[in-house]
Write a protein that holds these residues in place. Structure first.
Motif, PDB file in Angstrom:
ATOM      1  N   ASP A   1      -2.016  -4.527 -12.535  1.00  0.00           N
ATOM      2  CA  ASP A   1      -0.684  -3.943 -12.642  1.00  0.00           C
ATOM      3  C   ASP A   1      -0.744  -2.429 -12.454  1.00  0.00           C
ATOM      4  OD1 ASP A   1       2.051  -4.007 -12.903  1.00  0.00           O
ATOM      5  OD2 ASP A   1       2.015  -3.783 -15.085  1.00  0.00           O
ATOM      6  N   MET A   2      -1.431  -2.027 -11.411  1.00  0.00           N
ATOM      7  CA  MET A   2      -1.670  -0.618 -11.124  1.00  0.00           C
ATOM      8  C   MET A   2      -1.149  -0.314  -9.720  1.00  0.00           C
ATOM      9  SD  MET A   2      -5.382   1.312 -11.332  1.00  0.00           S
ATOM     10  CE  MET A   2      -5.587   0.761 -13.029  1.00  0.00           C
ATOM     11  N   ASP A   3      -0.629   0.883  -9.524  1.00  0.00           N
ATOM     12  CA  ASP A   3      -0.174   1.256  -8.194  1.00  0.00           C
ATOM     13  C   ASP A   3      -1.358   1.259  -7.231  1.00  0.00           C
ATOM     14  OD1 ASP A   3       2.308   2.723  -6.718  1.00  0.00           O
ATOM     15  OD2 ASP A   3       0.406   3.540  -6.007  1.00  0.00           O
ATOM     16  N   PRO A   4      -1.173   0.748  -6.005  1.00  0.00           N
ATOM     17  CA  PRO A   4      -2.294   0.688  -5.050  1.00  0.00           C
ATOM     18  C   PRO A   4      -2.913   2.050  -4.741  1.00  0.00           C
ATOM     19  CG  PRO A   4      -0.487  -0.687  -4.290  1.00  0.00           C
ATOM     20  CD  PRO A   4       0.028   0.084  -5.472  1.00  0.00           C
ATOM     21  N   THR A   5      -2.125   3.100  -4.822  1.00  0.00           N
ATOM     22  CA  THR A   5      -2.702   4.426  -4.572  1.00  0.00           C
ATOM     23  C   THR A   5      -3.517   4.913  -5.763  1.00  0.00           C
ATOM     24  OG1 THR A   5      -0.748   5.615  -5.384  1.00  0.00           O
ATOM     25  CG2 THR A   5      -0.796   5.013  -3.050  1.00  0.00           C
ATOM     26  N   GLU A   6      -3.134   4.515  -6.962  1.00  0.00           N
ATOM     27  CA  GLU A   6      -3.842   4.985  -8.155  1.00  0.00           C
ATOM     28  C   GLU A   6      -5.220   4.356  -8.278  1.00  0.00           C
ATOM     29  OE1 GLU A   6      -4.928   7.064 -11.397  1.00  0.00           O
ATOM     30  OE2 GLU A   6      -3.226   7.434 -10.046  1.00  0.00           O
ATOM     31  N   ILE A   7      -5.326   3.056  -8.017  1.00  0.00           N
ATOM     32  CA  ILE A   7      -6.650   2.439  -8.113  1.00  0.00           C
ATOM     33  C   ILE A   7      -7.578   3.027  -7.056  1.00  0.00           C
ATOM     34  CG2 ILE A   7      -6.125   0.475  -6.582  1.00  0.00           C
ATOM     35  CD1 ILE A   7      -7.869  -1.232  -8.466  1.00  0.00           C
ATOM     36  N   ARG A   8      -7.039   3.350  -5.914  1.00  0.00           N
ATOM     37  CA  ARG A   8      -7.865   3.986  -4.896  1.00  0.00           C
ATOM     38  C   ARG A   8      -8.321   5.369  -5.346  1.00  0.00           C
ATOM     39  NH1 ARG A   8      -4.654   0.394  -2.102  1.00  0.00           N
ATOM     40  NH2 ARG A   8      -5.638  -0.599  -0.284  1.00  0.00           N
TER      41      ARG A   8
ATOM     42  N   MET B   1      11.336  -5.657   0.832  1.00  0.00           N
ATOM     43  CA  MET B   1      10.666  -4.459   1.335  1.00  0.00           C
ATOM     44  C   MET B   1       9.254  -4.408   0.765  1.00  0.00           C
ATOM     45  SD  MET B   1      11.895  -0.490   0.907  1.00  0.00           S
ATOM     46  CE  MET B   1      10.821   0.902   1.265  1.00  0.00           C
ATOM     47  N   GLY B   2       8.292  -4.115   1.620  1.00  0.00           N
ATOM     48  CA  GLY B   2       6.912  -4.000   1.177  1.00  0.00           C
ATOM     49  C   GLY B   2       6.297  -2.701   1.654  1.00  0.00           C
ATOM     50  N   ILE B   3       5.421  -2.146   0.834  1.00  0.00           N
ATOM     51  CA  ILE B   3       4.736  -0.898   1.159  1.00  0.00           C
ATOM     52  C   ILE B   3       3.236  -1.159   1.087  1.00  0.00           C
ATOM     53  CG2 ILE B   3       4.393   1.528   0.541  1.00  0.00           C
ATOM     54  CD1 ILE B   3       7.131   1.302  -0.973  1.00  0.00           C
ATOM     55  N   GLY B   4       2.563  -0.914   2.168  1.00  0.00           N
ATOM     56  CA  GLY B   4       1.127  -1.156   2.211  1.00  0.00           C
ATOM     57  C   GLY B   4       0.350   0.134   2.401  1.00  0.00           C
ATOM     58  N   VAL B   5      -0.757   0.233   1.683  1.00  0.00           N
ATOM     59  CA  VAL B   5      -1.626   1.409   1.761  1.00  0.00           C
ATOM     60  C   VAL B   5      -3.013   0.943   2.174  1.00  0.00           C
ATOM     61  CG1 VAL B   5      -2.625   3.352   0.491  1.00  0.00           C
ATOM     62  CG2 VAL B   5      -0.317   2.543  -0.063  1.00  0.00           C
ATOM     63  N   ALA B   6      -3.657   1.723   3.016  1.00  0.00           N
ATOM     64  CA  ALA B   6      -5.048   1.465   3.365  1.00  0.00           C
ATOM     65  C   ALA B   6      -5.726   2.804   3.635  1.00  0.00           C
ATOM     66  CB  ALA B   6      -5.165   0.562   4.591  1.00  0.00           C
ATOM     67  N   ILE B   7      -6.934   2.936   3.137  1.00  0.00           N
ATOM     68  CA  ILE B   7      -7.747   4.106   3.465  1.00  0.00           C
ATOM     69  C   ILE B   7      -8.979   3.588   4.198  1.00  0.00           C
ATOM     70  CG2 ILE B   7      -8.883   6.182   2.622  1.00  0.00           C
ATOM     71  CD1 ILE B   7      -7.262   6.027   0.096  1.00  0.00           C
ATOM     72  N   TYR B   8      -9.106   3.971   5.432  1.00  0.00           N
ATOM     73  CA  TYR B   8     -10.219   3.464   6.233  1.00  0.00           C
ATOM     74  C   TYR B   8     -11.342   4.494   6.300  1.00  0.00           C
ATOM     75  CZ  TYR B   8      -9.279   6.592  10.147  1.00  0.00           C
ATOM     76  OH  TYR B   8      -9.137   7.714  10.933  1.00  0.00           O
ATOM     77  N   ILE B   9     -12.522   4.006   6.555  1.00  0.00           N
ATOM     78  CA  ILE B   9     -13.623   4.852   6.973  1.00  0.00           C
ATOM     79  C   ILE B   9     -14.287   4.161   8.152  1.00  0.00           C
ATOM     80  CG2 ILE B   9     -15.419   3.848   5.495  1.00  0.00           C
ATOM     81  CD1 ILE B   9     -16.379   6.807   5.083  1.00  0.00           C
ATOM     82  N   GLU B  10     -14.864   4.955   9.030  1.00  0.00           N
ATOM     83  CA  GLU B  10     -15.396   4.383  10.262  1.00  0.00           C
ATOM     84  C   GLU B  10     -16.700   5.083  10.624  1.00  0.00           C
ATOM     85  OE1 GLU B  10     -14.319   4.431  15.042  1.00  0.00           O
ATOM     86  OE2 GLU B  10     -13.022   5.422  13.588  1.00  0.00           O
TER      87      GLU B  10
ATOM     88  N   GLU C   1      -9.966  -3.303   2.010  1.00  0.00           N
ATOM     89  CA  GLU C   1      -8.628  -2.816   1.678  1.00  0.00           C
ATOM     90  C   GLU C   1      -7.700  -3.939   1.222  1.00  0.00           C
ATOM     91  OE1 GLU C   1      -7.564   0.440   1.424  1.00  0.00           O
ATOM     92  OE2 GLU C   1      -9.742   0.660   1.507  1.00  0.00           O
ATOM     93  N   ARG C   2      -7.940  -5.153   1.679  1.00  0.00           N
ATOM     94  CA  ARG C   2      -7.142  -6.264   1.166  1.00  0.00           C
ATOM     95  C   ARG C   2      -7.533  -6.604  -0.279  1.00  0.00           C
ATOM     96  NH1 ARG C   2      -3.957  -7.745   0.539  1.00  0.00           N
ATOM     97  NH2 ARG C   2      -3.877 -10.006   0.749  1.00  0.00           N
ATOM     98  N   ILE C   3      -8.819  -6.594  -0.577  1.00  0.00           N
ATOM     99  CA  ILE C   3      -9.230  -6.968  -1.938  1.00  0.00           C
ATOM    100  C   ILE C   3      -8.863  -5.879  -2.944  1.00  0.00           C
ATOM    101  CG2 ILE C   3     -11.601  -6.070  -1.829  1.00  0.00           C
ATOM    102  CD1 ILE C   3     -10.477  -9.405  -3.429  1.00  0.00           C
ATOM    103  N   ILE C   4      -8.871  -4.621  -2.532  1.00  0.00           N
ATOM    104  CA  ILE C   4      -8.500  -3.561  -3.478  1.00  0.00           C
ATOM    105  C   ILE C   4      -6.992  -3.595  -3.732  1.00  0.00           C
ATOM    106  CG2 ILE C   4      -8.139  -1.610  -1.900  1.00  0.00           C
ATOM    107  CD1 ILE C   4      -9.784   0.063  -3.921  1.00  0.00           C
ATOM    108  N   HIS C   5      -6.216  -4.033  -2.740  1.00  0.00           N
ATOM    109  CA  HIS C   5      -4.784  -4.240  -2.982  1.00  0.00           C
ATOM    110  C   HIS C   5      -4.586  -5.354  -4.003  1.00  0.00           C
ATOM    111  CE1 HIS C   5      -0.454  -4.335  -1.860  1.00  0.00           C
ATOM    112  NE2 HIS C   5      -0.577  -5.612  -2.200  1.00  0.00           N
ATOM    113  N   ALA C   6      -5.345  -6.434  -3.851  1.00  0.00           N
ATOM    114  CA  ALA C   6      -5.257  -7.531  -4.823  1.00  0.00           C
ATOM    115  C   ALA C   6      -5.694  -7.064  -6.206  1.00  0.00           C
ATOM    116  CB  ALA C   6      -6.128  -8.699  -4.355  1.00  0.00           C
ATOM    117  N   ALA C   7      -6.699  -6.191  -6.262  1.00  0.00           N
ATOM    118  CA  ALA C   7      -7.173  -5.674  -7.544  1.00  0.00           C
ATOM    119  C   ALA C   7      -6.098  -4.853  -8.228  1.00  0.00           C
ATOM    120  CB  ALA C   7      -8.430  -4.834  -7.333  1.00  0.00           C
TER     121      ALA C   7
END
Length: 784
Positions: free
Chosen positions: A386-393, A449-458, A375-381
């Motif tokens: 220059d893509m919204d973090p939710t869109e690349i996901r 202000m920062g907004i962080g997104v993460a989608i986990y699987i377990e 989730e950290r590397i996909i945020h960097a990606a």
């Protein structure tokens, strides 16, 4: 399954009244006549040879009954290590150090006295002469040429290497990529810090030659088996009782030296022996969690598709292999695909010994480390494209019609609708409005202000026996008493998960018995059939499934008894909400209470065709893991001048399969979030170059308090799993796994405008301030 009345209801935990009124019994509450108290003499250095141990002064102190060193105690085996991974350099962990100590806190002697304070004072005067050796306290430095060896049979400190995925396919993906990104991601060491530290009471019955051990443990039956093995006792002569447990989080999923030492001392002295861990001891000698360094890279197409993921990570095992030490890092490899359909994956794990406390299971256990890296590397990606973090996901999510889905790591996901979960999170958080607010705040002023997104699987529901060394099954027994009341005996060992409540909910619906008439018992190996215990979010997914199987067997027997009473064929009997009747003739009926009374007290009516009693035991061994998932969105506010960070909002949208008890699920998520925030912003075990702990107590090790946490907003989707009859996936570790990367991503999201791509956890105000200062100086330097 029967129509639900209790399952899905918001039922208060039946455990809570005794706990909140002080009526529960913990290990330290146990008092016995003639009880003695133990204290461990621990090494003050991280690495050294034991030249001499002088116990004379300690033995002469008033009230001291015995002082034992390794030479005084004989054991049939060392402490157990449950895993034997391919190529591993096996090490030995004895209850007391013999010739060499390998970490601060290593036990070298055990003092037994008439009082706790007398034992502690005597331990302080045991004189141990060491020849100090050079320690290594950093896993990356441990691999460098010339680093001191923790173990002679592990030159270079490498315990093992393993890999997953396809290296060639990943190389090809990177060669063809439009853009690549890379990060060094550190998952710092964490100290589990349960409210109740570890503790043990051991009593030896010389007449019966039976050992009884009370322990604050997550695995009573496995503890019993291993105590018998280490002490060389017949297993039927060992009884383990787990009373109330004041938090475990994985650190009590283990076999510790003190359990063995107290037991042996009780046998030798023929008196009960109690040992209760002090908080400083807990920080030094109970296992730690995490301790990974990931070098992760991602290859991307122009459109933001993930072509390949390359990961190399170093796992700090510490000085010894506890029960699961060597296995935990391998779990990180299994979740590296996340919820994404990646083109290729390759990951190499290097496990390393250091002169630090062992690492082992801590809430999430391997999965948080892997998910955090992804989730950290996909945020960097997203930032690089220059893509919204939710869109690349969204562009990379596995589609809902592709389940069961086999990931490039080789595991198979059971079920999921990841896009619906993401959409719900965006709606609940009002994501578009948050981004608009962020633009206004960051345009100027005193804060960021920062907004962080993460989608986990377990991977949860531990575990299919074929994937876990043959110990993934669980057991359950359902017994109707003659009065029609129900007792459930479960092999899981809940300590906050609430199975005394949820299992009663399941049984109430399935058996048609009032919820209040059901009692759930656990934790006593002489009372409960063998089971594997509680860990890996398995309690309901595996233990609950065993319960359902046992219920079905009880219902089948009840039908046979009812058939005799109603003079019908068992195949014609319908069991419905506690009543049994002849199909098509509801008037010909008996209650399950009448059946239970007949099974015990009127066996003449059974006509020698059915054995007396109404109970059944069943086991359940899952065919696969379960795979809960969720989307977490965090909002942080950072003071530009001081670096102070505040977590303002936390939105959690989980999918844990079928929900048995919404109230308990919310409680588990709340607790998991708090520990996830703790790792992101507050917690971190630190050591100096000599292996000395710099965070040796709660004066130095920060855990979050209520005022530092926001009011969470929870939501849920529900995708039942086909792996078990309940459809439940597990929830105990979910909040921890999703929260940490969401909060870390939020901080980086606020700082990326300054060219800051990573801030090492815990992300303290000092680290943010320093990162901003460095970024400003770099920018000024560039102008010159």
């Amino acid at each position: 399954m029967a129509v639900s009345k209790m399952v899905g209801a918001r039922v208060k935990r039946v455990e809570d009244p005794r706990l909140i009124t002080g009526a529960g019994t913990y290990v330290d509450d146990i008092r016995m006549v003639d009880m003695l108290y133990g204290a461990v003499v621990r090494s003050p250095i991280a690495h050294g040879r034991i030249r001499r141990i002088d116990t004379k002064a300690a033995r002469e102190r008033p009230g001291v009954v015995a002082v034992y060193t390794a030479k005084d105690l004989q054991f049939a085996a060392p402490l157990p290590n449950a895993w034997n991974l391919t190529g591993i350099r096996v090490t030995r962990h004895d209850p007391l150090a013999t010739e060499r100590v390998r970490m601060v806190g290593d036990g070298v002697a055990f003092v037994v006295a008439e009082s706790r304070y007398g034992a502690r004072d005597a331990a302080d005067v045991v004189d141990v002469d060491y020849t100090e050796l050079r320690p290594v306290s950093d896993p990356e430095r441990a691999l460098r040429k010339g680093a001191p060896n923790v173990w002679d049979n592990a030159p270079g400190n490498e315990a093992y290497r393993t890999e997953v995925g396809d290296r060639a396919a990943v190389d090809a993906a990177f060669a063809s990529a439009f853009k690549t990104v890379s990060l060094r991601v550190v998952n710092q060491r964490l100290i589990p810090t349960p409210i109740e530290t570890r503790g043990v009471v051991a009593r030896w019955d010389r007449g019966l030659e039976q050992l009884t051990v009370w322990s604050s443990s997550q695995i009573p039956h496995l503890l019993k088996t291993n105590i018998a093995g280490v002490l060389g006792l017949p297993e039927q002569k060992v009884r383990v009782i787990v009373p109330e447990v004041g938090g475990g989080f994985g650190c009590k999923l283990n076999i510790y030296a003190e359990e063995i030492l107290a037991a042996r001392a009780a046998m030798l002295l023929n008196r009960p022996v109690k040992w209760i861990e002090e908080r400083r001891e807990s920080f030094a000698s109970t296992i730690h969690g995490r301790g990974h360094v990931h070098y992760v890279e991602m290859a991307l197409s122009r459109e933001g598709k993930i072509l390949g993921l390359r990961n190399r990570f170093i796992a700090d095992l510490g000085a010894y292999a506890q029960v699961n030490t060597e296995a935990i890092p391998t779990l990180a490899n299994l979740v590296l695909s996340g919820v994404y359909d990646m083109g290729a994956i390759h990951s190499e794990l290097i496990a390393v010994y250091t002169n630090l406390p062992p690492t082992d299971a801590y809430r999430g256990a391997g999965r948080p480390e892997g998910v955090h890296a992804v989730e950290r590397i996909i945020h960097a990606a997203a930032h690089a494209l220059d893509m919204d973090p939710t869109e690349i996901r969204r562009r990379n999510l596995i589609a809902k019609d592709r389940f069961p889905f086999t990931a490039k790591t080789g595991v198979t996901y059971d079920s999921g609708n990841y896009e619906a979960n993401l959409d719900l999170a965006l709606t609940v958080s009002k994501y578009a409005e948050l981004r608009a607010e962020q633009a206004r705040v960051n345009a100027g002023g005193t804060h960021l202000m920062g907004i962080g997104v993460a989608i986990y699987i377990e991977l949860s529901g531990f575990n299919p026996s074929g994937a876990g060394g043959g110990i993934g099954w669980e057991s359950g027994t359902v017994r109707f008493e003659p009065t029609g009341k129900v007792t459930i005996y479960t092999g899981v060992s809940p300590h906050g998960q609430g199975q005394e409540t949820t299992f009663a909910q399941i049984a109430a619906d399935e058996l048609g018995v009032p919820f209040e008439d059901i009692t759930v018992l656990h934790g006593d190996t002489q009372m409960v059939q063998y089971g594997m215990g509680t860990y890996g979010s398995r309690g309901t997914a595996v233990g609950g499934a065993a319960l359902v199987k046992a219920i079905d067997r009880v219902k089948d027997k009840a039908k046979r008894i009812a058939a005799l009473l109603l003079e019908a064929s068992p195949e014609d009997i319908v069991y419905d909400q506690g009543g049994l009747y002849v199909g098509g003739v509801p008037g010909r009926a008996v209650t399950v209470q009448e059946v239970a009374g007949t099974a015990y007290l009127h066996v003449d009516k059974l006509k020698n065709e059915i054995d007396p009693g109404l109970e059944a035991t069943a086991t359940f061994d899952p065919t696969n893991f379960t795979w809960p998932y969720g989307t977490y969105i965090a909002v942080v506010i950072i003071d530009r001048e001081t670096g102070e960070v505040k977590l303002r909002d936390l939105f959690a949208t989980d999918d844990v399969g079928r929900v048995i008890s919404p109230l308990l699920v919310a409680g588990q998520v709340h607790g998991g979030i708090a520990q996830g925030v703790g790792q992101a912003l507050f917690e971190g075990a630190r050591f100096d170059e000599n292996g000395q702990p710099l965070t040796g107590s709660l004066m130095d090790y920060a855990v979050p308090i209520a005022s530092e946490l926001p009011a969470y907003v929870l939501a849920a989707t529900e995708t039942p799993t086909p792996v078990n009859p309940l459809g439940a996936k597990g929830v105990g570790e979910a909040g921890t796994i999703g929260t940490t990367p969401a909060v870390a991503n939020a901080v980086v999201d606020a700082l990326q405008q300054f060219g800051i791509d990573e801030v090492e956890m815990p992300i303290t105000s000092e680290r943010i301030w320093q990162a901003l200062r460095n970024a400003t100086q770099t920018k000024k330097g560039g102008r010159r």
